[in-house]
Design an enzyme around this catalytic site. Structure first.
Site, PDB file in Angstrom:
ATOM      1  N   LYS A   1       4.527   0.165   9.623  1.00 14.44           N
ATOM      2  CA  LYS A   1       4.364   1.439   8.927  1.00 14.44           C
ATOM      3  C   LYS A   1       3.611   2.448   9.795  1.00 14.44           C
ATOM      4  O   LYS A   1       3.911   3.637   9.792  1.00 14.44           O
ATOM      5  CB  LYS A   1       3.615   1.228   7.607  1.00 14.44           C
ATOM      6  CG  LYS A   1       4.460   0.709   6.485  1.00 14.44           C
ATOM      7  CD  LYS A   1       3.800   0.892   5.128  1.00 14.44           C
ATOM      8  CE  LYS A   1       2.543   0.072   5.007  1.00 14.44           C
ATOM      9  NZ  LYS A   1       1.953   0.172   3.652  1.00 14.44           N
TER      10      LYS A   1
ATOM     11  N   GLU B   1       0.864  -1.176   0.000  1.00 13.57           N
ATOM     12  CA  GLU B   1       0.000   0.000   0.000  1.00 13.57           C
ATOM     13  C   GLU B   1       0.905   1.232   0.000  1.00 13.57           C
ATOM     14  O   GLU B   1       1.788   1.339   0.847  1.00 13.57           O
ATOM     15  CB  GLU B   1      -0.883   0.026   1.243  1.00 13.57           C
ATOM     16  CG  GLU B   1      -1.863  -1.121   1.342  1.00 13.57           C
ATOM     17  CD  GLU B   1      -2.660  -1.050   2.636  1.00 13.57           C
ATOM     18  OE1 GLU B   1      -3.544  -0.165   2.741  1.00 13.57           O
ATOM     19  OE2 GLU B   1      -2.384  -1.850   3.547  1.00 13.57           O
TER      20      GLU B   1
ATOM     21  N   ARG C   1       5.922 -13.419   9.696  1.00 10.83           N
ATOM     22  CA  ARG C   1       6.323 -12.016   9.669  1.00 10.83           C
ATOM     23  C   ARG C   1       7.736 -11.878  10.247  1.00 10.83           C
ATOM     24  O   ARG C   1       8.170 -12.686  11.059  1.00 10.83           O
ATOM     25  CB  ARG C   1       5.366 -11.157  10.509  1.00 10.83           C
ATOM     26  CG  ARG C   1       3.997 -10.989   9.910  1.00 10.83           C
ATOM     27  CD  ARG C   1       3.195  -9.960  10.697  1.00 10.83           C
ATOM     28  NE  ARG C   1       3.830  -8.651  10.626  1.00 10.83           N
ATOM     29  CZ  ARG C   1       3.316  -7.548  11.176  1.00 10.83           C
ATOM     30  NH1 ARG C   1       2.188  -7.619  11.859  1.00 10.83           N
ATOM     31  NH2 ARG C   1       3.917  -6.387  11.056  1.00 10.83           N
TER      32      ARG C   1
END
Length: 522
Positions: free
Chosen positions: A499, A274, A489
């Site tokens: 983020k 994104e 992760r």
């Protein structure tokens, strides 16, 4: 229920302890119960074959569970009489999406009716022993006879394993004679005469070399893409339906053929960030996995900007993402955007409403939060109402938060009816003011993967709970369905891997909001 299963499991020869251990695995227990109940329809089984039912229950995958009656029938008749034959049957059934099973092909694939004689076994073992005779004479009983057995089984796939082992041991004994004291005495290490060698069998240097590859005269460590390829973890392109949990439909085979025609049988991956924040080291891992695996297999990888939330997207994030990908040494085969497909995504949303798979809901955002949100009172509203309201949403006739489009599905985590579209009166950097409704990740991701013919949709474990909706959406629309694979992760101590948290640090002026340009040594 538990005591009933315990009794059933022991009836096929499991010990009480093994039966109790099996009960701890809900999936295997369910399969085994179904297999045993199916076996009871066939009366007496061949001697020693009941444990084959356990092997079947532990190996069968969810997409071919409906073939249990066929496999059990072959076990009962004696056709499938070894674990190897059952594995071959399962491999064959997985290679045939849907119900495209041909009895003759299945029997040929499993070697049903093939009898390997003792003479054939003796002949092939003799050839294998001759091949390794020099090593055998030198190493004697320290030689790995598994190599001889493997050589023989490669020639006689359906030979009985015990018979092969017995013949190998007999011929080795005939060649070498009985074991001597020297054969029984452990190997001594150079320079350690008379002392027990306490050096670990695998020291640190040896372990490092296991994941390395020789390049010229130097040793280069395997990149992550090469490492994944060498492990053989992922499915081959076009064999999506062989993966665990993949949903097979009557149209799967046709869609798979079209997919292979479009990709040329190559691996196709994508890195879909994104553009709403600065990338961190966790994204570097994702970049290496997606681009690296595609490169290792001769495939292609797209950089796809997931630009479905225009209010948080900025130009500096777009350029920063591309800089990061290039700095890590990768070049996208194409740069795409989720917004490239807004028109198609909208048309599919309308189709989902027509199929009664989606509806317009008026619950507020705060009502939808959490995992015990109340069911929507608008879930069963008439199709024509949802169609009209969805068009009103698109045309700006409803305010932000006044309505959403929701999908009729429950995720693995228990969350019901995820939102597919929401209203946002925010101009988009690419489409301007054309749209005031924007699709969510839950709706967009799998459909963009399908449009781009992604073969391996690689994402972190947090999206594992979305896998069912991923497959459900593609199949509800009867379009090509990629396979979603999850990996762990990257979490690190003493740094920030988020983020959102990085953005907060920037906003509070604790760190500078800038992209660091580091010159690559290459």
């Amino acid at each position: 229920m538990e005591s009933e299963c315990l009794q059933l499991f022991q009836e096929i020869g499991l010990s009480e302890q093994k039966a109790k251990e099996t009960l701890k695995n809900a999936s295997v227990s369910k399969n085994l119960k179904e297999v045993i109940l199916e076996s009871k329809k066939h009366g007496q089984f061949p001697s020693g074959s009941l444990m084959l039912l356990y092997h079947l229950a532990t190996r069968i995958k969810s997409q071919i569970l409906h073939h249990i009656p066929v496999i059990v029938e072959y076990i009962a008749s004696g056709g499938l009489n070894t674990n190897e034959r059952i594995d071959a049957a399962l491999d064959y059934l997985l290679s045939k999406p849907g119900d495209l099973v041909i009895k003759k092909e299945l029997e040929d694939a499993c070697g049903i009716g093939v009898v390997v004689s003792a003479e054939q076994i003796e002949e092939e073992v003799t050839k294998a022993v001759t091949k390794y005779k020099e090593d055998l004479m030198e190493k004697r009983y320290r030689f790995n006879i598994g190599l001889i057995m493997q050589e023989t089984r490669s020639k006689l796939r359906w030979a009985d394993g015990k018979a092969v082992k017995s013949e190998v041991e007999l011929q080795v004994l005939d060649l070498l004679g009985p074991k001597t004291d020297a054969d029984l005495f452990p190997n001594s290490k150079p320079g350690k005469k008379g002392k027990t060698d306490k050096t670990p069998k695998k020291n640190e240097e040896m372990e490092r070399k296991e994941d390395a590859v020789d390049v010229g005269n130097s040793t280069a460590y395997l990149p992550i893409g090469e490492l994944i390829k060498s492990k053989g973890i992922f499915h081959k392109p076009g064999e999506n339906f062989k993966t665990e949990g993949y949903v097979v439909t009557p149209n799967t085979a046709k869609l798979m053929q079209e997919h292979l025609a479009a990709t040329g049988g190559k691996v196709v991956t994508r890195f879909p960030p994104e553009p709403n924040g600065i990338l961190h080291i966790g994204h570097a891992k994702a970049i290496n996995i997606n681009f690296g695996y595609a490169a290792a297999t001769g495939g292609i990888c797209y950089l796809r900007y997931d630009d479905t939330n225009p209010e948080k997207e900025e130009e500096r994030f777009y350029t920063g993402i591309m800089d990061m990908v290039q700095w890590l040494g990768f070049k996208p085969d194409a740069v795409t955007h989720s917004s490239d497909y807004f028109e198609q995504l909208y048309e599919w949303a309308v189709l989902l409403i027509r199929k009664k798979h989606a509806y317009v809901c008026h619950q507020k955002q705060e009502e939808l939060r959490g995992f015990e949100a109340p069911a929507s009172p608008w879930r069963d509203r008439p199709v024509h109402e949802s169609l009209q309201l969805f068009e009103d949403m698109k045309n700006g006739k409803l305010d932000e938060g006044e309505a959403t489009l929701r999908l009729k599905i429950t995720l693995e985590e228990g969350k019901q009816d995820p939102v597919a579209y929401r209203i946002k009166f925010v101009p988009h950097h690419r489409t301007g003011n054309k749209w005031c409704i924007y699709p969510t990740y839950d709706y967009t991701h799998c459909l963009c993967d399908s449009i781009e013919n992604i073969s391996h949709s690689l994402c972190t474990k947090e999206f594992q709970s979305r896998r069912s909706s991923y497959y459900w959406l593609c199949n509800a629309l009867d379009i090509y369905c990629p396979v979603q694979w999850e990996y762990g992760r990257l979490n690190m101590n003493y740094t920030v891997v988020s983020k959102r948290k990085i953005a907060e640090l920037i906003n509070k002026k604790i760190v500078k909001g800038m992209m660091l340009c580091i010159k690559s040594p290459n």
